[in-house]
Design a protein around this motif. Structure first.
Motif, PDB file in Angstrom:
ATOM      1  N   VAL A 163     -26.247 -15.179-147.031  1.00 31.12           N
ATOM      2  CA  VAL A 163     -25.278 -15.771-147.078  1.00 31.12           C
ATOM      3  C   VAL A 163     -26.155 -17.601-146.562  1.00 31.12           C
ATOM      4  N   ILE A 164     -26.101 -18.552-146.465  1.00 27.80           N
ATOM      5  CA  ILE A 164     -26.184 -19.478-146.290  1.00 27.80           C
ATOM      6  C   ILE A 164     -25.654 -20.286-145.472  1.00 27.80           C
ATOM      7  N   LEU A 165     -25.549 -20.255-143.785  1.00 24.67           N
ATOM      8  CA  LEU A 165     -25.104 -21.113-142.714  1.00 24.67           C
ATOM      9  C   LEU A 165     -25.569 -22.428-142.924  1.00 24.67           C
ATOM     10  N   LEU A 166     -25.311 -23.318-143.088  1.00 22.42           N
ATOM     11  CA  LEU A 166     -25.452 -24.816-143.342  1.00 22.42           C
ATOM     12  C   LEU A 166     -24.967 -26.074-142.427  1.00 22.42           C
ATOM     13  N   ASP A 167     -25.881 -26.741-141.930  1.00 20.36           N
ATOM     14  CA  ASP A 167     -25.611 -28.025-141.273  1.00 20.36           C
ATOM     15  C   ASP A 167     -25.658 -28.902-142.415  1.00 20.36           C
ATOM     16  N   LEU A 168     -24.238 -29.875-142.019  1.00 21.36           N
ATOM     17  CA  LEU A 168     -24.036 -31.083-143.024  1.00 21.36           C
ATOM     18  C   LEU A 168     -24.572 -31.987-142.092  1.00 21.36           C
ATOM     19  N   MET A 169     -25.164 -32.124-141.287  1.00 25.15           N
ATOM     20  CA  MET A 169     -25.746 -33.311-140.740  1.00 25.15           C
ATOM     21  C   MET A 169     -27.282 -33.571-139.831  1.00 25.15           C
ATOM     22  N   MET A 170     -28.118 -33.597-140.833  1.00 25.68           N
ATOM     23  CA  MET A 170     -29.667 -32.796-140.769  1.00 25.68           C
ATOM     24  C   MET A 170     -30.629 -34.111-140.834  1.00 25.68           C
ATOM     25  N   ALA A 225     -19.403 -25.592-151.914  1.00 27.13           N
ATOM     26  CA  ALA A 225     -19.446 -25.114-150.047  1.00 27.13           C
ATOM     27  C   ALA A 225     -18.317 -23.533-150.617  1.00 27.13           C
ATOM     28  N   PHE A 226     -18.906 -22.521-149.969  1.00 26.85           N
ATOM     29  CA  PHE A 226     -17.344 -21.306-149.969  1.00 26.85           C
ATOM     30  C   PHE A 226     -16.978 -21.514-148.545  1.00 26.85           C
ATOM     31  N   PRO A 279     -23.506 -17.703-151.784  1.00 27.40           N
ATOM     32  CA  PRO A 279     -22.466 -18.748-151.287  1.00 27.40           C
ATOM     33  C   PRO A 279     -23.275 -18.862-149.900  1.00 27.40           C
ATOM     34  N   VAL A 280     -22.304 -20.418-149.548  1.00 28.41           N
ATOM     35  CA  VAL A 280     -22.207 -21.128-148.724  1.00 28.41           C
ATOM     36  C   VAL A 280     -21.413 -20.984-147.479  1.00 28.41           C
ATOM     37  N   ILE A 281     -22.218 -21.281-146.458  1.00 30.34           N
ATOM     38  CA  ILE A 281     -20.859 -21.665-145.564  1.00 30.34           C
ATOM     39  C   ILE A 281     -21.324 -23.010-145.211  1.00 30.34           C
ATOM     40  N   VAL A 282     -20.828 -24.257-145.065  1.00 27.58           N
ATOM     41  CA  VAL A 282     -21.159 -25.238-143.999  1.00 27.58           C
ATOM     42  C   VAL A 282     -20.680 -24.918-142.143  1.00 27.58           C
ATOM     43  N   GLN A 283     -21.274 -25.856-141.939  1.00 22.49           N
ATOM     44  CA  GLN A 283     -21.158 -26.182-140.086  1.00 22.49           C
ATOM     45  C   GLN A 283     -20.246 -27.541-140.041  1.00 22.49           C
ATOM     46  N   THR A 284     -19.645 -27.910-139.347  1.00 22.85           N
ATOM     47  CA  THR A 284     -19.714 -29.536-138.790  1.00 22.85           C
ATOM     48  C   THR A 284     -18.901 -29.373-137.509  1.00 22.85           C
TER      49      THR A 284
END
Length: 509
Positions: free
Chosen positions: A51-58, A99-100, A78-83
């Motif tokens: 699983v990838i835990l991804l920040d949107l603002m970088m 994004a998943f 699967p990508v879980i985005v955090q915002t």
């Protein structure tokens, strides 16, 4: 065997916090300070990353750019985005890009746990939907309920506590949010699981028969006599009785129900003596029972007896985090039930469209919509074209199918742009086919008349109401909600403007 989670976040403090949460769950955390480093790690680790835990603002490479690059390379981890900023449009963009799931900052350990668990269950690279099959069967416990949003997590925590005792439970929430399913899960996880679970829809009971149906009837009246009824309380002996729409019960029946709650005994119609019953009582209501008490339609003493353990379920529009997981689970279950097999899926465009919609009918409406889409589906994947009604109602978000060549639909998630310099006009955002009476060709409502004077406010208001009636296909509740007025106010205005409320589309824009 521990899972490997790739954490991509430019904030070192946030990155360490997330990695710490991941490791506390027993997984292995890998760190990356931006999207480019994340891509390099992904290439190096290969299929090892679950699983990838991804920040949107970088900086350097944003989360959106990362999602696009991953899609181009054919990586389906699967990508879980955090915002931490942006509204539903940001979420729609992310889901559209593949994004998943998504989480809002600051993410709680409980929310992260659920998101990771759901993502790891999917295993799309090896066996599509394999992880969901166990839940698509007969499981009716808490594990079968989607719980991604903080509100739903709190409700499930309360429900688990309620399952440990026998006190009455009051479940409140709008129609279609899953009150009956939660009640069944409480029963299933309680010590009464092997005993009956009886549901009574109080709104369907007539005042004449409500008492006999609930409490039973010992013998009939008249020469022939009426048949003896055991009653729902005795049918549920040793188990659980759920009274749905409890506010619909007549006041006379409420008085007898109070005795059943207080003393654990019922008095059947025509009986000489009360009868002891062993029943766990749960009630569900779509109305505000406190308001019903104030209006004199519900007994105050009964309310306080029933509301010892209240659980509130939020509307689906207030817990959008649940929509992607709900859609996937329902598509899988309905697909299997109606002959599509276990491989039925949904593409990113359609998932973004469903996440953007408000769902006034909540989960019940979502399930009916997916059922219709599955009936229309010919391939193994649902796309935007399978949801024409939702596409027409998404409103200002402006989601539209862009796929004319039959490939997966892509969504334009931004609202239509209107030039600020356009003189004397007010923008009305919406689909091109839903245009107001005035200036149909450009989708704008004129604020100036033909002489150059400002139009009367009532005329502009009438145009907007007519436009809303057409845009939302005459659905009065939705029109009133979107215009920010009550239904009674809307009906009064329809009368003022000569619009037939029984056939509003006949005189809409």
């Amino acid at each position: 065997m521990p899972s490997h989670i790739l954490v991509i976040d430019d904030d070192p403090v946030q990155r360490r916090l997330l990695a710490g949460m991941v490791e506390q769950l027993g997984h292995v955390a890998h760190h990356a300070e931006n999207g480019r480093v994340g891509l390099s790690l992904l290439e190096e680790l290969g299929d090892q990353v679950d699983v990838i835990l991804l920040d949107l603002m970088m900086p350097e490479m944003s989360g959106h750019a990362f999602l696009e690059e991953v899609a181009q390379r054919g990586i389906d981890t699967p990508v879980i985005v955090q915002t931490g900023q942006g509204g539903i449009e940001t979420v729609v963009h992310a889901i559209q890009a593949g994004a998943f799931d998504f989480v809002m900052k600051p993410v709680s350990p409980e929310r992260l746990t659920i998101a990771l668990h759901q993502a790891m269950k999917v295993e799309r690279r090896h066996a599509p939907w394999a992880g969901e099959r166990a839940d698509a069967g007969e499981d009716i416990g808490f594990a079968s309920i989607v719980s991604a949003s903080p509100a739903m997590i709190r409700a499930l925590d309360l429900a688990r506590r309620a399952a440990e005792c026998d006190i009455p439970v009051l479940i409140e929430g709008e129609t279609g949010v899953g009150k009956k399913r939660l009640a069944r899960a409480i029963h299933q996880e309680s010590q009464r699981a092997e005993r009956p679970f009886i549901v009574v829809d109080c709104a369907a009971l007539t005042p004449v028969h409500a008492e006999a149906i609930l409490f039973g009837r010992e013998r009939g009246l008249g020469p022939a006599g009426a048949p003896r009824l055991s009653g729902k309380f005795r049918d549920a002996e040793g188990g659980t009785l759920l009274l749905s729409d409890i506010a619909a019960l007549p006041m006379t029946v409420q008085a007898k129900l109070l005795r059943a709650v207080q003393f654990g005994e019922i008095e059947p119609v025509n009986a000489n003596h009360p009868i002891k019953v062993d029943v766990r009582l749960m009630v569900a209501s779509g109305r505000d029972l406190i308001a019903e008490v104030r209006e004199g339609r519900f007994r105050e003493d009964l309310y306080y007896r029933l509301s010892v353990f209240p659980i509130a379920l939020s509307a689906l529009s207030r817990r959008r985090e649940d929509v992607p997981a709900l859609v996937r689970r329902l598509v899988q279950r309905l697909g299997a039930e109606y002959g599509h097999g276990s491989g039925q899926g949904i593409d990113a465009g359609a998932l973004a469209l469903l996440t953007a919609y408000d769902w006034p009918g909540n989960i019940r409406e979502l399930e009916a919509t997916l059922y219709r889409a599955l009936l229309l589906a010919e391939g193994r994947e649902l796309t935007v074209r399978h949801f024409p009604e939702i596409t027409a109602r998404t409103g200002p978000i402006g989601l539209r199918s862009m796929a004319a060549d039959g490939m997966s639909a892509r969504l334009a998630a931004a609202t239509p742009e209107v030039e600020a310099e356009t003189p004397g006009k007010v923008a009305v955002l919406g689909a091109p086919e839903a245009e107001p009476r005035t200036a149909r060709s450009d989708g704008l409502i004129a604020t100036l008349d033909s002489t150059g004077d400002v139009r009367k406010l009532a005329e502009i208001e009438e145009d907007i109401i007519r436009f809303a009636l057409k845009f939302y296909r005459g659905q009065m509740s939705q029109v009133a909600r979107k215009l920010g007025i009550g239904r009674s106010t809307l009906y009064r205005k329809l009368k003022d403007y000569g619009i037939d409320p029984d056939n509003p589309l006949s005189s809409a824009a």
